[in-house]
Motif scaffolding. Structure first.
Motif, PDB file in Angstrom:
ATOM      1  N   PHE A 270       0.829  -1.220   0.000  1.00 27.19           N
ATOM      2  CA  PHE A 270       0.000   0.000   0.000  1.00 27.19           C
ATOM      3  C   PHE A 270       0.860   1.265   0.000  1.00 27.19           C
ATOM      4  CE2 PHE A 270      -2.781  -3.444   1.432  1.00 27.19           C
ATOM      5  CZ  PHE A 270      -3.673  -3.401   0.357  1.00 27.19           C
ATOM      6  N   ASP A 271       2.055   1.176   0.576  1.00 27.95           N
ATOM      7  CA  ASP A 271       3.009   2.296   0.428  1.00 27.95           C
ATOM      8  C   ASP A 271       3.404   2.403  -1.049  1.00 27.95           C
ATOM      9  OD1 ASP A 271       2.994   2.860   3.099  1.00 27.95           O
ATOM     10  OD2 ASP A 271       4.812   1.731   3.563  1.00 27.95           O
ATOM     11  N   GLN A 272       3.569   1.239  -1.668  1.00 32.82           N
ATOM     12  CA  GLN A 272       3.923   1.189  -3.091  1.00 32.82           C
ATOM     13  C   GLN A 272       2.824   1.864  -3.928  1.00 32.82           C
ATOM     14  OE1 GLN A 272       4.036  -2.920  -4.266  1.00 32.82           O
ATOM     15  NE2 GLN A 272       4.649  -2.511  -6.383  1.00 32.82           N
ATOM     16  N   SER A 273       1.572   1.594  -3.611  1.00 28.36           N
ATOM     17  CA  SER A 273       0.454   2.251  -4.326  1.00 28.36           C
ATOM     18  C   SER A 273       0.478   3.757  -4.089  1.00 28.36           C
ATOM     19  CB  SER A 273      -0.893   1.741  -3.816  1.00 28.36           C
ATOM     20  OG  SER A 273      -1.143   0.488  -4.314  1.00 28.36           O
ATOM     21  N   GLU A 274       0.714   4.137  -2.830  1.00 28.98           N
ATOM     22  CA  GLU A 274       0.767   5.580  -2.519  1.00 28.98           C
ATOM     23  C   GLU A 274       1.863   6.255  -3.338  1.00 28.98           C
ATOM     24  OE1 GLU A 274       1.206   6.825   1.678  1.00 28.98           O
ATOM     25  OE2 GLU A 274       2.321   8.564   0.923  1.00 28.98           O
ATOM     26  N   ASN A 275       2.971   5.558  -3.506  1.00 33.19           N
ATOM     27  CA  ASN A 275       4.104   6.152  -4.220  1.00 33.19           C
ATOM     28  C   ASN A 275       3.828   6.388  -5.698  1.00 33.19           C
ATOM     29  OD1 ASN A 275       5.715   6.571  -2.003  1.00 33.19           O
ATOM     30  ND2 ASN A 275       6.618   4.517  -2.081  1.00 33.19           N
ATOM     31  N   ARG A 276       2.786   5.761  -6.230  1.00 31.13           N
ATOM     32  CA  ARG A 276       2.382   6.090  -7.596  1.00 31.13           C
ATOM     33  C   ARG A 276       2.089   7.598  -7.680  1.00 31.13           C
ATOM     34  NH1 ARG A 276       0.249   2.236 -11.088  1.00 31.13           N
ATOM     35  NH2 ARG A 276       0.290   4.019 -12.512  1.00 31.13           N
ATOM     36  N   LEU A 277       1.381   8.092  -6.673  1.00 29.64           N
ATOM     37  CA  LEU A 277       1.005   9.513  -6.652  1.00 29.64           C
ATOM     38  C   LEU A 277       2.233  10.416  -6.614  1.00 29.64           C
ATOM     39  CD1 LEU A 277      -0.984  11.901  -6.227  1.00 29.64           C
ATOM     40  CD2 LEU A 277      -1.023  11.311  -3.803  1.00 29.64           C
ATOM     41  N   HIS A 278       3.154  10.134  -5.706  1.00 31.21           N
ATOM     42  CA  HIS A 278       4.314  11.022  -5.542  1.00 31.21           C
ATOM     43  C   HIS A 278       5.199  11.020  -6.788  1.00 31.21           C
ATOM     44  CE1 HIS A 278       2.785  11.163  -1.567  1.00 31.21           C
ATOM     45  NE2 HIS A 278       3.201   9.963  -1.226  1.00 31.21           N
ATOM     46  N   THR A 279       5.415   9.833  -7.348  1.00 32.98           N
ATOM     47  CA  THR A 279       6.301   9.769  -8.525  1.00 32.98           C
ATOM     48  C   THR A 279       5.612  10.370  -9.755  1.00 32.98           C
ATOM     49  OG1 THR A 279       5.628   7.438  -8.715  1.00 32.98           O
ATOM     50  CG2 THR A 279       7.803   7.851  -7.810  1.00 32.98           C
ATOM     51  N   GLU A 280       4.289  10.225  -9.838  1.00 30.99           N
ATOM     52  CA  GLU A 280       3.590  10.802 -10.999  1.00 30.99           C
ATOM     53  C   GLU A 280       3.567  12.334 -10.944  1.00 30.99           C
ATOM     54  OE1 GLU A 280      -0.018   8.506 -10.842  1.00 30.99           O
ATOM     55  OE2 GLU A 280       1.070   6.742 -11.584  1.00 30.99           O
ATOM     56  N   LYS A 281       3.518  12.888  -9.736  1.00 28.00           N
ATOM     57  CA  LYS A 281       3.624  14.353  -9.637  1.00 28.00           C
ATOM     58  C   LYS A 281       4.954  14.807 -10.243  1.00 28.00           C
ATOM     59  CE  LYS A 281       2.197  16.295  -5.584  1.00 28.00           C
ATOM     60  NZ  LYS A 281       1.893  16.308  -4.125  1.00 28.00           N
ATOM     61  N   ALA A 282       6.006  14.062  -9.907  1.00 31.31           N
ATOM     62  CA  ALA A 282       7.335  14.417 -10.434  1.00 31.31           C
ATOM     63  C   ALA A 282       7.394  14.236 -11.950  1.00 31.31           C
ATOM     64  CB  ALA A 282       8.400  13.566  -9.740  1.00 31.31           C
ATOM     65  N   ILE A 283       6.835  13.141 -12.442  1.00 34.95           N
ATOM     66  CA  ILE A 283       6.854  12.880 -13.897  1.00 34.95           C
ATOM     67  C   ILE A 283       6.143  14.020 -14.618  1.00 34.95           C
ATOM     68  CG2 ILE A 283       5.996  11.359 -15.750  1.00 34.95           C
ATOM     69  CD1 ILE A 283       6.025   9.051 -13.643  1.00 34.95           C
ATOM     70  N   LEU A 284       4.981  14.402 -14.124  1.00 35.59           N
ATOM     71  CA  LEU A 284       4.195  15.462 -14.788  1.00 35.59           C
ATOM     72  C   LEU A 284       4.953  16.780 -14.769  1.00 35.59           C
ATOM     73  CD1 LEU A 284       0.723  14.509 -13.300  1.00 35.59           C
ATOM     74  CD2 LEU A 284       1.236  14.579 -15.750  1.00 35.59           C
ATOM     75  N   GLN A 285       5.523  17.093 -13.618  1.00 32.85           N
ATOM     76  CA  GLN A 285       6.236  18.383 -13.509  1.00 32.85           C
ATOM     77  C   GLN A 285       7.451  18.428 -14.452  1.00 32.85           C
ATOM     78  OE1 GLN A 285       5.971  20.537 -10.063  1.00 32.85           O
ATOM     79  NE2 GLN A 285       8.008  21.407 -10.080  1.00 32.85           N
ATOM     80  N   LEU A 286       8.076  17.255 -14.657  1.00 29.13           N
ATOM     81  CA  LEU A 286       9.257  17.250 -15.525  1.00 29.13           C
ATOM     82  C   LEU A 286       8.894  17.177 -17.021  1.00 29.13           C
ATOM     83  CD1 LEU A 286      11.522  14.987 -13.330  1.00 29.13           C
ATOM     84  CD2 LEU A 286      11.946  17.393 -13.862  1.00 29.13           C
ATOM     85  N   LEU A 287       7.750  16.557 -17.337  1.00 30.71           N
ATOM     86  CA  LEU A 287       7.424  16.388 -18.757  1.00 30.71           C
ATOM     87  C   LEU A 287       6.526  17.490 -19.335  1.00 30.71           C
ATOM     88  CD1 LEU A 287       6.819  12.566 -19.370  1.00 30.71           C
ATOM     89  CD2 LEU A 287       8.869  13.888 -19.728  1.00 30.71           C
ATOM     90  N   VAL A 288       5.615  18.004 -18.547  1.00 29.85           N
ATOM     91  CA  VAL A 288       4.659  18.986 -19.075  1.00 29.85           C
ATOM     92  C   VAL A 288       5.268  20.384 -18.945  1.00 29.85           C
ATOM     93  CG1 VAL A 288       2.286  19.835 -19.022  1.00 29.85           C
ATOM     94  CG2 VAL A 288       2.784  17.480 -18.331  1.00 29.85           C
ATOM     95  N   ARG A 289       5.504  21.011 -20.081  1.00 30.20           N
ATOM     96  CA  ARG A 289       6.165  22.312 -20.042  1.00 30.20           C
ATOM     97  C   ARG A 289       5.217  23.411 -20.443  1.00 30.20           C
ATOM     98  NH1 ARG A 289      11.620  21.120 -19.521  1.00 30.20           N
ATOM     99  NH2 ARG A 289      11.930  18.925 -19.813  1.00 30.20           N
TER     100      ARG A 289
END
Ligand code: CP
Ligand code: NVA
Length: 289
Positions: A270-289
């Protein structure tokens, strides 16, 4: 960073480290990074974690998420993925897409000038692998030298993205599967068919569904051939004492994993599931310009 995230191989080791660092920074934050921006999320298959975590991630960054099922789009009536890409890029700033066919996602990315993110195809699940590695790093402090054992269907999307990425971080990667279900990607991993041998000395045990979405017609064969790879207490006992158990979820309790293990003290799912959120925030911030 490349424009798109289609395969975990689109990210260098440095990119992944950047994502982890940003995920650490953003995990409890709300920003305006995506203010005024729209992200379309297209799903050809069901989703709980990917859909909700991406929607929430976009919301935490101040953007607007537009979630769409395949059949409510003209895609469901045969409009091409290429025409859909040409239209959507005029409205939105990024597309997150879950599609049966990896090639569809690749074609969409080729056509669209905006970032396209693979939210799972039959071949790969890069967003899951990022959350998985981030979770292992969180629990074990570092990835280098850790032994990860993937049990079950070696040819599935999450295993592919993981075997392609774990080795980059100096992990020892072992896949324990039967001969019909070996990984279909080229990477540096060892196959150990016998699960009892494979799990010896493991720091991380990882399982995913024996029957992935779209493979229901093969259900009986898969359950028969893979049943010895069920992650149960007997197998966990053979790994290191402080082993952690990961599963991308949804779990099929009693098939690829026992309830005792998924609810047990080694499980970090369930920590692993939660980490989907944190890592996706980073992915979006780095990819969407
Ligand atoms: N792990 C994962 O991708 O879950 P969903 O299918 O619920 O999105
Ligand atoms: N391998 C699984 C992963 C689900 C997140 C599937 O494709 O169904």
């Amino acid at each position: 960073m490349k424009k798109d995230l289609l395969s975990i191989n689109d990210l260098s080791k440095a990119d992944v480290e950047k994502i982890f660092k940003l995920a650490d920074k953003l995990r409890n934050k709300r920003t305006n990074y995506l203010k005024g921006k729209n992200v379309a999320l297209i799903f050809q298959k069901p989703s709980t974690r990917t859909k909700v975590s991406f929607e929430v991630a976009i919301n935490h960054l101040g953007g607007n998420a537009i979630s769409l099922n395949w059949n409510e789009l003209q895609l469901g009536r045969g409009e091409t993925i290429e025409d859909t890409a040409k239209v959507l890029e005029r409205y939105v700033d990024a597309i997150v897409i879950r599609d049966f066919y990896h090639d569809h996602i690749v074609n969409m990315a080729k056509i669209a000038k905006i970032p396209v993110i693979n939210a799972l195809s039959h071949l790969e699940h890069p967003c899951q692998a990022l959350a998985d590695l981030y979770t292992i790093r969180q629990k074990k402090k570092s990835l280098k030298g850790k032994k990860i054992v993937l049990l079950g269907d070696g040819s599935n999307n999450t295993f592919h993205s993981l075997v392609l990425s774990s080795e980059k971080f100096g992990m020892e990667v072992v896949v324990s599967c039967s001969k019909n279900y070996k990984p279909k990607v080229k990477a540096n991993y060892k196959i150990v068919e016998n699960p009892k041998e494979a799990v010896k000395g493991a720091d991380v045990l990882y399982v995913d569904s024996f029957v992935s979405m779209g493979e229901e017609a093969e259900q009986e064969k898969r359950l028969r051939e893979l049943r010895n790879y069920q992650l149960n207490s007997d197998l966990v006992k053979l790994a290191k004492k402080d082993v952690i158990v990961l599963h991308p979820l949804p779990a099929h309790r009693g098939q690829e994993i026992s309830s005792k293990v998924i609810d047990g003290k080694s499980s970090v799912v369930f920590d692993q599931s939660e980490n989907r959120l944190h890592t996706e925030k980073a992915i979006l911030q780095l990819l969407v310009r």
